[in-house]
Design a protein around this motif. Structure first.
Motif, PDB file in Angstrom:
ATOM      1  N   GLY A 129     -25.940  94.991  31.812  1.00  0.00           N
ATOM      2  CA  GLY A 129     -26.971  93.993  32.108  1.00  0.00           C
ATOM      3  C   GLY A 129     -28.098  93.947  31.096  1.00  0.00           C
ATOM      4  N   LYS A 130     -28.066  94.827  30.106  1.00  0.00           N
ATOM      5  CA  LYS A 130     -29.100  94.843  29.058  1.00  0.00           C
ATOM      6  C   LYS A 130     -28.492  94.301  27.764  1.00  0.00           C
ATOM      7  N   PRO A 131     -29.331  93.867  26.830  1.00  0.00           N
ATOM      8  CA  PRO A 131     -28.801  93.325  25.570  1.00  0.00           C
ATOM      9  C   PRO A 131     -28.391  94.440  24.592  1.00  0.00           C
ATOM     10  N   ILE A 132     -27.484  95.295  25.062  1.00  0.00           N
ATOM     11  CA  ILE A 132     -26.976  96.405  24.251  1.00  0.00           C
ATOM     12  C   ILE A 132     -25.454  96.374  24.367  1.00  0.00           C
ATOM     13  N   GLN A 133     -24.772  96.461  23.235  1.00  0.00           N
ATOM     14  CA  GLN A 133     -23.313  96.485  23.262  1.00  0.00           C
ATOM     15  C   GLN A 133     -22.795  97.598  22.367  1.00  0.00           C
ATOM     16  N   VAL A 134     -21.963  98.465  22.941  1.00  0.00           N
ATOM     17  CA  VAL A 134     -21.320  99.539  22.185  1.00  0.00           C
ATOM     18  C   VAL A 134     -20.004  98.998  21.631  1.00  0.00           C
ATOM     19  N   VAL A 135     -19.792  99.233  20.339  1.00  0.00           N
ATOM     20  CA  VAL A 135     -18.560  98.821  19.666  1.00  0.00           C
ATOM     21  C   VAL A 135     -17.993 100.061  18.972  1.00  0.00           C
ATOM     22  N   LEU A 136     -16.758 100.404  19.309  1.00  0.00           N
ATOM     23  CA  LEU A 136     -16.102 101.573  18.737  1.00  0.00           C
ATOM     24  C   LEU A 136     -15.082 101.105  17.705  1.00  0.00           C
ATOM     25  N   VAL A 137     -15.302 101.483  16.448  1.00  0.00           N
ATOM     26  CA  VAL A 137     -14.452 101.036  15.347  1.00  0.00           C
ATOM     27  C   VAL A 137     -13.595 102.196  14.872  1.00  0.00           C
ATOM     28  N   SER A 138     -12.298 102.110  15.166  1.00  0.00           N
ATOM     29  CA  SER A 138     -11.373 103.158  14.746  1.00  0.00           C
ATOM     30  C   SER A 138     -11.102 103.048  13.253  1.00  0.00           C
ATOM     31  N   MET A 139     -11.122 104.199  12.595  1.00  0.00           N
ATOM     32  CA  MET A 139     -10.832 104.259  11.172  1.00  0.00           C
ATOM     33  C   MET A 139      -9.423 104.796  10.919  1.00  0.00           C
ATOM     34  N   ASP A 140      -8.607 104.840  11.964  1.00  0.00           N
ATOM     35  CA  ASP A 140      -7.217 105.281  11.811  1.00  0.00           C
ATOM     36  C   ASP A 140      -6.468 104.287  10.920  1.00  0.00           C
ATOM     37  N   PHE A 141      -5.306 104.711  10.407  1.00  0.00           N
ATOM     38  CA  PHE A 141      -4.463 103.809   9.631  1.00  0.00           C
ATOM     39  C   PHE A 141      -3.906 102.724  10.536  1.00  0.00           C
ATOM     40  N   ALA A 142      -3.779 101.514  10.017  1.00  0.00           N
ATOM     41  CA  ALA A 142      -3.259 100.388  10.796  1.00  0.00           C
ATOM     42  C   ALA A 142      -1.873 100.696  11.364  1.00  0.00           C
ATOM     43  N   LYS A 143      -1.075 101.456  10.633  1.00  0.00           N
ATOM     44  CA  LYS A 143       0.270 101.783  11.100  1.00  0.00           C
ATOM     45  C   LYS A 143       0.235 102.659  12.354  1.00  0.00           C
ATOM     46  N   ASP A 144      -0.901 103.285  12.631  1.00  0.00           N
ATOM     47  CA  ASP A 144      -1.028 104.177  13.787  1.00  0.00           C
ATOM     48  C   ASP A 144      -1.621 103.487  15.018  1.00  0.00           C
ATOM     49  N   LEU A 145      -1.869 102.180  14.940  1.00  0.00           N
ATOM     50  CA  LEU A 145      -2.502 101.468  16.047  1.00  0.00           C
ATOM     51  C   LEU A 145      -1.737 101.668  17.356  1.00  0.00           C
ATOM     52  N   GLU A 146      -0.461 101.326  17.381  1.00  0.00           N
ATOM     53  CA  GLU A 146       0.319 101.370  18.627  1.00  0.00           C
ATOM     54  C   GLU A 146       0.711 102.782  19.039  1.00  0.00           C
ATOM     55  N   ASN A 187     -20.266 110.003  25.090  1.00  0.00           N
ATOM     56  CA  ASN A 187     -21.682 109.635  25.019  1.00  0.00           C
ATOM     57  C   ASN A 187     -21.846 108.121  24.854  1.00  0.00           C
ATOM     58  N   PHE A 188     -20.996 107.532  24.043  1.00  0.00           N
ATOM     59  CA  PHE A 188     -21.054 106.082  23.842  1.00  0.00           C
ATOM     60  C   PHE A 188     -20.608 105.342  25.101  1.00  0.00           C
ATOM     61  N   GLU A 189     -19.601 105.879  25.776  1.00  0.00           N
ATOM     62  CA  GLU A 189     -19.155 105.276  27.028  1.00  0.00           C
ATOM     63  C   GLU A 189     -20.268 105.334  28.077  1.00  0.00           C
ATOM     64  N   ALA A 190     -20.974 106.466  28.133  1.00  0.00           N
ATOM     65  CA  ALA A 190     -22.088 106.606  29.085  1.00  0.00           C
ATOM     66  C   ALA A 190     -23.201 105.624  28.742  1.00  0.00           C
ATOM     67  N   LEU A 191     -23.513 105.472  27.456  1.00  0.00           N
ATOM     68  CA  LEU A 191     -24.539 104.510  27.043  1.00  0.00           C
ATOM     69  C   LEU A 191     -24.132 103.097  27.440  1.00  0.00           C
ATOM     70  N   GLN A 192     -22.870 102.752  27.242  1.00  0.00           N
ATOM     71  CA  GLN A 192     -22.397 101.413  27.607  1.00  0.00           C
ATOM     72  C   GLN A 192     -22.585 101.169  29.100  1.00  0.00           C
ATOM     73  N   LYS A 193     -22.243 102.160  29.919  1.00  0.00           N
ATOM     74  CA  LYS A 193     -22.400 102.016  31.375  1.00  0.00           C
ATOM     75  C   LYS A 193     -23.871 101.904  31.758  1.00  0.00           C
ATOM     76  N   GLN A 194     -24.716 102.733  31.148  1.00  0.00           N
ATOM     77  CA  GLN A 194     -26.151 102.710  31.450  1.00  0.00           C
ATOM     78  C   GLN A 194     -26.800 101.402  31.001  1.00  0.00           C
ATOM     79  N   SER A 195     -26.188 100.736  30.041  1.00  0.00           N
ATOM     80  CA  SER A 195     -26.777  99.529  29.459  1.00  0.00           C
ATOM     81  C   SER A 195     -26.257  98.247  30.090  1.00  0.00           C
TER      82      SER A 195
END
Length: 170
Positions: free
Chosen positions: A77-94, A67-75
């Motif tokens: 050229g508009k002043p809207i930016q989707v930011v996805l913040v992962s709450m996973d542990f830092a050790k799990d990044l890679e 849903n957020f990806e669709a909003l980003q695509k629909q937006s």
């Protein structure tokens, strides 16, 4: 007949071109601290940031990410930016977050918030936040608009919030 060296060289160049395109499409995910998140929370621009807090282990979070990806695509050229913040542990990044982002072909801005002490920063996102995910903050400080929701969101709800709460972004 084409000489074998030219065929091999052509195949190598084609392979490099394909690899280059694939690399260009791979999303970079950085591990960041609170000041990076605060750039979005405190921005004075007339951009509406839709900041979603999620994790790879959270089923409702994963279900709402398209849903957020669709909003980003629909937006675009508009002043809207989707930011996805992962709450996973830092050790799990890679080993978890980066492969997840790649597998799901996420195009929105994605980073992992490496702040293990939630008590030190959660109220800065929103004082009403219990810490549960998924959670989403809509913020446009340029217009002094802010809306927080602590539950999964459908695409229709995202669109409704953008058009009713932030009407300058139809």
């Amino acid at each position: 007949m084409i000489p074998r060296r030219i065929v091999c060289l052509s195949a190598l160049l084609f392979s490099l071109l394909l690899t280059g395109n694939a690399m260009a499409q791979t999303q970079k995910v950085a591990s960041v601290k609170l000041p990076h998140l605060q750039k979005y929370l405190n921005s004075t621009s007339d951009t509406t940031y839709v900041i979603n807090f999620w994790a790879t282990w959270c089923k409702p979070c994963i279900e709402e990410l398209p849903n957020f990806e669709a909003l980003q695509k629909q937006s675009a050229g508009k002043p809207i930016q989707v930011v996805l913040v992962s709450m996973d542990f830092a050790k799990d990044l890679e080993k978890k977050v980066v492969p997840f982002v790649s597998r799901h072909k996420l195009q929105s801005t994605v980073f992992l918030l490496d702040e293990p002490d939630q008590n030190a920063w959660i109220d800065k996102v929103d004082p009403s936040w219990s810490g549960a995910i998924p959670a989403t903050l809509f913020v446009n400080n340029g217009r002094k608009q802010r809306f927080f929701i602590e539950k999964p969101i459908t695409l229709a709800q995202l669109q409704e919030y953008i058009t009713s709460i932030f009407p300058h972004n139809p």
